[in-house]
Enzyme design. Sequence first.
Site, PDB file in Angstrom:
ATOM      1  N   ARG A 240       0.637  -1.136  -0.105  1.00 62.69           N
ATOM      2  CA  ARG A 240      -0.043  -0.019  -0.115  1.00 62.69           C
ATOM      3  C   ARG A 240       0.896   1.175   0.075  1.00 62.69           C
ATOM      4  O   ARG A 240       1.919   1.177   0.600  1.00 62.69           O
ATOM      5  CB  ARG A 240      -0.850  -0.164   1.410  1.00 62.69           C
ATOM      6  CG  ARG A 240      -1.966  -0.927   1.169  1.00 62.69           C
ATOM      7  CD  ARG A 240      -3.279   0.082   0.440  1.00 62.69           C
ATOM      8  NE  ARG A 240      -4.402  -0.892   0.326  1.00 62.69           N
ATOM      9  CZ  ARG A 240      -4.851  -1.594  -0.673  1.00 62.69           C
ATOM     10  NH1 ARG A 240      -3.907  -2.247  -1.546  1.00 62.69           N
ATOM     11  NH2 ARG A 240      -5.986  -2.401  -0.721  1.00 62.69           N
ATOM     12  N   GLU A 269      -1.981   8.076  -3.918  1.00 67.42           N
ATOM     13  CA  GLU A 269      -2.445   7.720  -5.372  1.00 67.42           C
ATOM     14  C   GLU A 269      -3.904   7.929  -5.792  1.00 67.42           C
ATOM     15  O   GLU A 269      -4.623   8.160  -4.763  1.00 67.42           O
ATOM     16  CB  GLU A 269      -2.097   6.128  -5.662  1.00 67.42           C
ATOM     17  CG  GLU A 269      -2.916   5.142  -4.541  1.00 67.42           C
ATOM     18  CD  GLU A 269      -2.598   3.678  -4.972  1.00 67.42           C
ATOM     19  OE1 GLU A 269      -1.623   3.374  -4.590  1.00 67.42           O
ATOM     20  OE2 GLU A 269      -3.690   2.961  -5.099  1.00 67.42           O
ATOM     21  N   HIS A 287      -1.051   0.458  -9.496  1.00 68.54           N
ATOM     22  CA  HIS A 287      -1.838  -0.551  -8.595  1.00 68.54           C
ATOM     23  C   HIS A 287      -2.578  -1.734  -9.424  1.00 68.54           C
ATOM     24  O   HIS A 287      -3.963  -1.900  -9.309  1.00 68.54           O
ATOM     25  CB  HIS A 287      -2.874   0.492  -7.937  1.00 68.54           C
ATOM     26  CG  HIS A 287      -3.239  -0.399  -6.530  1.00 68.54           C
ATOM     27  ND1 HIS A 287      -3.627   0.569  -5.486  1.00 68.54           N
ATOM     28  CD2 HIS A 287      -3.442  -1.502  -6.233  1.00 68.54           C
ATOM     29  CE1 HIS A 287      -3.965  -0.416  -4.477  1.00 68.54           C
ATOM     30  NE2 HIS A 287      -3.984  -1.500  -4.861  1.00 68.54           N
TER      31      HIS A 287
HETATM   32  C1  DGY Z   1      -6.240  -5.292  -2.774  1.00 72.51           C
HETATM   33  O1  DGY Z   1      -6.848  -6.194  -3.004  1.00 72.51           O
HETATM   34  O2  DGY Z   1      -5.942  -4.763  -1.596  1.00 72.51           O
HETATM   35  C2  DGY Z   1      -5.399  -4.589  -3.910  1.00 72.51           C
HETATM   36  O3  DGY Z   1      -4.453  -3.920  -3.519  1.00 72.51           O
HETATM   37  C3  DGY Z   1      -6.391  -4.059  -4.788  1.00 72.51           C
HETATM   38  O4  DGY Z   1      -6.966  -2.714  -4.234  1.00 72.51           O
END
Ligand code: DGY
Length: 327
Positions: A240, A269, A287
């Site tokens: 993240r 982001e 992402h």
């Molecule tokens: C998740 O599943 O957490 C991925 O990062 C997609 O947002």
Amino acid sequence: MSKPSVLVARAVFPEVLARLAEHFEVSDNQADATWSADELSARLAGRQGVFTTASERIDAALLARCPDLKIAANMAVGYNNFDLDAMSARGVLATNAPDVLTETTADFGFALLMATARRIAESEHYLRAGQWTKWSYDLFAGSDVHGATLGILGMGRIGQGIAKRGAHGFGMNVIYHNRSRLTPELEAECKARYVSKDELLQQADHLVLVLPYSPASHHAIGAAELAQMKPTATLINIARGGIVDDAALAAALKAKRIAAAGLDVFEGEPSVHPELLRVPNVVLTPHIASASVPTRLAMANLAADNLIGYLVHGKPLTPLNAAALNA
Ligand code: DGY
């Protein structure tokens, strides 16, 4: 009896909308408009369920405006967009989408590691720009992946998938750090050795971040941590934004304090720190770690199954705060 009403906050596969429409009055966002928190709460008023992605925040302010809401189903395994305490206090169930994306995300983590170590993006840009005039011995010479030390910070299911790919596929020496140590059986399966965070930073040739975001993991990798890494090391973030201090990373890349980075997630982001856009030794992706078509469909179906499971049958598949709601 009238059907419960749900809002699908983002564009989604039409077949998933069709499944939801069998059970619910559905309001969708197939235009994929970006809604402010105010717009989201206004559209959610009077509805019992919401289908979210990691981009929609469900917090106390929104919940106060949506007293009918019973469940928010995230089409993501990460759920730092949910204020779980506020949801539990209001009696709103939270669900996420674990497991269905594990192998796809581990594949991508490995792809990003290889692209970064072997300078694939940088060399492709060079070729497309017409700069390639001759072969030379050190043209885009990077670092090896096979036989190198793979460090993993965060050893959940995705971390374990990356460890297995590294150990069994590429003969890597795998080390990891996590809040809790794996069982001896899982360590043997992943061929991974538990080390302290300092050892991880100092020994890894390639360091992959796969830990969840929380206030405790905010800037887990900042200037001090980057300073501990090998100057030849690569850093990969598929976890993240906010886990890495992007400004500190951009400075470290510019100064060649570490060799390179591969980033799929960013602080704030979809904005990207302008310095990261300038330095050449970083591979940047928007992402997409879980973005294979079958996996995104499975994630969307799991979020839909959670809405149907809870609002129709009283039984969600992958609840996050069921215990708090039942307390
Ligand atoms: C998740 O599943 O957490 C991925 O990062 C997609 O947002």
